[in-house]
Write an enzyme that holds these catalytic residues in place. Sequence first.
Site, mmCIF file in Angstrom:
data_model
loop_
_atom_site.group_PDB
_atom_site.id
_atom_site.type_symbol
_atom_site.label_atom_id
_atom_site.label_comp_id
_atom_site.label_asym_id
_atom_site.label_seq_id
_atom_site.Cartn_x
_atom_site.Cartn_y
_atom_site.Cartn_z
ATOM 1 N N ARG A 1 0.848 -1.204 0.000
ATOM 2 C CA ARG A 1 0.000 0.000 0.000
ATOM 3 C C ARG A 1 0.883 1.254 0.000
ATOM 4 N NH1 ARG A 1 -2.749 -3.017 3.989
ATOM 5 N NH2 ARG A 1 -2.115 -1.599 5.663
ATOM 6 N N LYS B 1 -13.345 14.571 2.924
ATOM 7 C CA LYS B 1 -14.373 13.925 2.087
ATOM 8 C C LYS B 1 -15.232 12.981 2.920
ATOM 9 C CE LYS B 1 -14.368 10.092 -0.376
ATOM 10 N NZ LYS B 1 -13.948 9.027 -1.301
ATOM 11 N N GLU C 1 -20.167 14.249 -0.775
ATOM 12 C CA GLU C 1 -20.305 13.233 -1.833
ATOM 13 C C GLU C 1 -21.528 12.342 -1.611
ATOM 14 O OE1 GLU C 1 -16.982 10.519 -2.251
ATOM 15 O OE2 GLU C 1 -17.844 9.606 -4.041
ATOM 16 N N LYS D 1 -19.392 16.656 -4.650
ATOM 17 C CA LYS D 1 -18.831 15.545 -5.433
ATOM 18 C C LYS D 1 -19.966 14.582 -5.776
ATOM 19 C CE LYS D 1 -15.392 11.836 -5.298
ATOM 20 N NZ LYS D 1 -14.017 11.496 -4.949
ATOM 21 N N SER E 1 -16.107 9.030 -10.373
ATOM 22 C CA SER E 1 -16.225 8.248 -11.612
ATOM 23 C C SER E 1 -17.144 7.046 -11.438
ATOM 24 C CB SER E 1 -14.851 7.820 -12.141
ATOM 25 O OG SER E 1 -14.164 6.983 -11.254
ATOM 26 N N GLY E 2 -17.208 6.480 -10.260
ATOM 27 C CA GLY E 2 -18.242 5.492 -9.948
ATOM 28 C C GLY E 2 -18.154 4.164 -10.664
ATOM 29 N N GLY E 3 -17.030 3.872 -11.325
ATOM 30 C CA GLY E 3 -16.920 2.603 -12.040
ATOM 31 C C GLY E 3 -16.978 2.771 -13.557
HETATM 32 P P1 13P Z 1 -14.399 6.627 -8.032
HETATM 33 O O1 13P Z 1 -13.946 7.735 -8.939
HETATM 34 O O2 13P Z 1 -13.643 5.341 -8.220
HETATM 35 O O3 13P Z 1 -15.885 6.472 -7.989
HETATM 36 O O4 13P Z 1 -13.991 7.067 -6.560
HETATM 37 C C1 13P Z 1 -14.239 8.353 -6.160
HETATM 38 C C2 13P Z 1 -14.348 8.365 -4.701
HETATM 39 O O5 13P Z 1 -13.608 9.052 -4.048
HETATM 40 C C3 13P Z 1 -15.374 7.541 -4.071
HETATM 41 O O6 13P Z 1 -15.601 7.974 -2.767
#
Ligand code: 13P
Length: 341
Positions: free
Chosen positions: A46, A136, A177, A219, A261-263
């Site tokens: 990591r 966040k 978010e 976000k 981006s969410g996948g």
């Molecule tokens: P993704 O862009 O992979 O969705 O991740 C953004 C993120 O910070 C999720 O909390």
Amino acid sequence: MNTQELIDTARALVADDKGLLAMDESNPTCHRRFALLGIPQTVEARQAYRELIITTPGLGSCISGAILYDETIRQQKKDGTSFVKALIDAGIIPGIKVDAGAKNMAGHPKEKITEGLDGLRSRLKEYYQMGARFAKWRAVIVIGDGIPSTGCIEANAHALARYAALCQEAGLVPVVEPEVLMDGEHSLQRCSEVTQEVLRMVFNQLYSQRVILEGMILKPNMVLPGLACSSQETVDEVADATVKCFLQVVPAAVGGIAFLSGGQSGQLATERLNAMNLRFKSRLPWALAFSYARAVQQPAMDIWRGQAANVPAAQQALYHRVNCNRAARRGEYNPSMEKHD
Ligand code: 13P
């Protein structure tokens, strides 16, 4: 609370056509992604992976802020320089994920509530002292049969607003978010309706909790058809639906919008952001930026695979994606850019 400092930080996070880099995967999430590539699931791996990201040449020309995880904000490069200092030296503002994850919500089958408010005030104080200037918190909303429920939307919006108020008290810009997930068979229209309902509730709660909108970043998810939906709209249709939705519900005072981006694949996430900026930028009250994790990191992780010899090529891949997204903020991205690196 220093309101001007908050506003200045929020502005800096979306200035110069840059965006945020989310590198705040919790250990279980990081391990899931490592496992798929045969990378050891250890603290050493990591650390090495996060050092690879932070030391990517040129990162600061496209990235304004990086979202760290509790473990990562305490780590150093192999030469002993703290990750926080390395980021600041690269012109990148350190941020920190402060939620404790989305857990099953009592009485609400298949729905989630994000935890982490207990003790948050003292954690935020410590993170500020460590150099973080923004934070966040992610809420998760699932679309399905009879869900999301009002109870789930309300509880998550309330938690987001209480988190945001505590952040501002501590001098940290809250990245708020509320993620409506892409999983499912729902249509783009349904995603639009749910996203609007969620954002309405979120801004009602932010107002009740006296959050300064100029000193926060939203976000959100883009408005997309479910991954299993039979009709998949074009890039321009997604851009239109997303901007139309936000114009209905996101106050003009908000410091900026930085999409998750969410996948989505790296290229699609860039193309859709580009289409929004190309078609609407001059008419919008807020910047449309990015705060991607998977869509910028995945190509780099696929190349790295835990091997030191692959670090330069992985860094090039990461730089390529963030550079494409910077172009997308200007509406200047072109898929032909993908062929040259
Ligand atoms: P993704 O862009 O992979 O969705 O991740 C953004 C993120 O910070 C999720 O909390």
